[in-house]
Enzyme design. Sequence first.
Site: not given
Length: 805
Positions: A356-357, A495, A615-616
């Site tokens: 999805w960058d 994630e 995680k983020q």
Amino acid sequence: MTEWAWEYEGYDPSQERLRESLCALGNGRFATRGALAECSADQIHYPGTYVAGCYDRVASTVAGRRIENEDMVNVPNWLPLRFRCRDGTGPGESAWGPWLHPDTTRILEHRQVLHLGSGLLERRSRYADPGGRLLDIRQLRLVHMADPHLASLRTEFTTPDWAGEVEVESSIDATVRNVGVPRYRGLDGRHLVHDLAGTESPDIAWLCCRTRTSDVRLALAFHTSATDATPVRCLNTRTRAVQLLQFPTQPGRTVTVDKTVALHTSHDPAISDPLHAAVDRVRHAPGFDGLLASHRYAWDQLWRRAELDVPGEAGLILRLHLFHVLQTLSPHTAELDVGVPARGLHGEAYRGHVFWDELFVLPYLNLHFPEVSRPLLDYRHRRLERARLAARDAGHRGAMYPWQSGSDGREETQRLHLNPRSGRWLPDHTHLQQHVGSAVAYNIWQYWEATGDVGFLHAKGAERLLQIARFWADRAAYDDGLGRYRIRGVVGPDEYHDAYPDAETPGIDDNAYTSVTAAWVLTRARELLGALPEPRRRELTERIAFDGGEAELWRDIAHRLYVPFHKGVISQFDGYETLAELDWDAYRTRCDDIRRLDRILEAEGDSVNRFQASKQADVLMLGYLFSPADLTALFAQLGHTLDDATWQRTVDHYLQRTSHGSTLSGLVHGWVLTRARRAEAWKFVHEALLGDIADVLGGTTGEGIHLGAMAITLDLVQRGLTGLQTRDGALWLDPAPLPELTGASYGFALRYRGHWGGWGVGLRMRRGRVSITVPASDRAAITVQLPGRAVMVRPGQSRELMLPD
């Protein structure tokens, strides 16, 4: 670091992989890592070359299961150029010394310089061979930005204090494999077959091959020449095309060797045969000086349209980031059917897949290179039918885009992944990140707002947006008990949480990010449907069999999707508050690095699914996508009050429970904190700037740069600190300057809705004011919307505007 150069002094084997990634050269069509030309792939060096969109699929057996993986292919290596010396005192071959190599020969001096302004990699080395002979090397490398099929290498050899001969072997090597990521080495990495090398003429050699299953034909042709060299000899094998030359040396005399390479594939337009095209192109290529001149000119043009002027160390790092974005996604990319590879064209991590960058890359490109943004959006459109098939196979209507994509748009997420800490292969459920469809829709809308390209929006954009909205409407199920719609069984951006503790099936319910962005998609789709010209609306609704009642259902869902809260905080997903709290201090004390907390816990026989640990950025990603006003309006639409206090509590909650196992995470947190807690933002921004150059994730940059993270640092200056939005036909500004940049002047140019003469629409931020310059043209005036007032700036005008305190 200097203003336009990135330098490394000394040879350090432990840093070679990192340097190779950061010194890679590319032109949007292909890129080559910055490995030394005399080194082949081993535990220290990895000279990979990657062609945008060139993928191949092979099967491997892992943990007793047969799995398929599609990889971006490491194509034949065009770099090899090795050399050795003899002083002429002994007859025959035995007088030659060994091939010089930094790991087996003394290297007395070594320096690499990446010249950002000209896209040139320079290295200077001094070797001392076993016989004590000194050989000075100066090497210049370019991957041509004007002609995207060419690359060239100039090597200058100087013998300081002896006379004799130097032998140079120049080659192209097809024995390469995909082995650049240690945790993938148990998988089959052989992608090239049917190798064949040959000679076209005394000075041109070639090599061609195919990929194993995708059947992409690849051809490289090259010639090597030197001043005062003996005639070139060709020593081809099936897998290597080789040119060998020798030349005499005298003390203090320099001999120059030039190698020029052409690369073509069967994906290239307007050719019938890659081999013929490569041979023809290298035959007509100018010499190195001519190539360098046109290469510099092409880079000058890119910098004029894209340069950011930011002072200090941050500005230097931003320029390096911009350099790598432009090398991966240049105007040449617009000719290709490719997406945004998460790790650039710089290595094999993530197998070269598209995630999805573009969500982090396109906001920058939209305002500088919209002609590149649109083809990247078209990559998703060409795979719309595959996304519709994926939705249908999952039992839903509409379009479900894959979390990882490659050549044809099928889901490329592997079903198993290796935890290198425990050595175990584990199920991978990240294919449940269905929010990628919302990212595709968001990118369509952002492109339209920045460019005013109504033709795109009403054609390809509208069809995709409606099909993604249709998927979310079908994916949401009504819950009688809650009186709301729910989206169950997904994985959010976090994630770490891919299932509930001890659950037999993967996925979590009501992920806030997924649900809020789905509501946004449904709202925008209804808005667009109403704005379409009647003939186009009828044409589109007939083709996709649009039910007249769907739009009202979309409205109902967009207002009644369930978003959970707990203790005055937006919950990451339903049931999040029941998870255990992690002893963060204990893990930080015990472990050197807890960014990959999931791997640490799994190696201990535990699971991160049990804890309130991310995680983020997940919930906080909403603060990146939407302005505070827009986010408040979205939650109001869903029946919630999102005031400053609630958002501050939410930011605080997740800030304390995130390990930042992704380079994107710190940037998103820094972006959010510029509005929420400005004094703490710089810590995250500064660490993000160092993310790749300092390899903060511990060895991952050597496997490829983090393209999205590099792009978002640029966008932080462009949109994050300025509060810049392209909305409702105006430029909106609501600056949030960081204390570390207070008093500094920084600026950039934009290409906005046709305004791009000269340097484009110029914005320069200073303390308490902003300067806006619109180049002279026949375009309409630009409306600049500041907090509480609107200002018109006409073409040819400059305005300096005071900002509120």
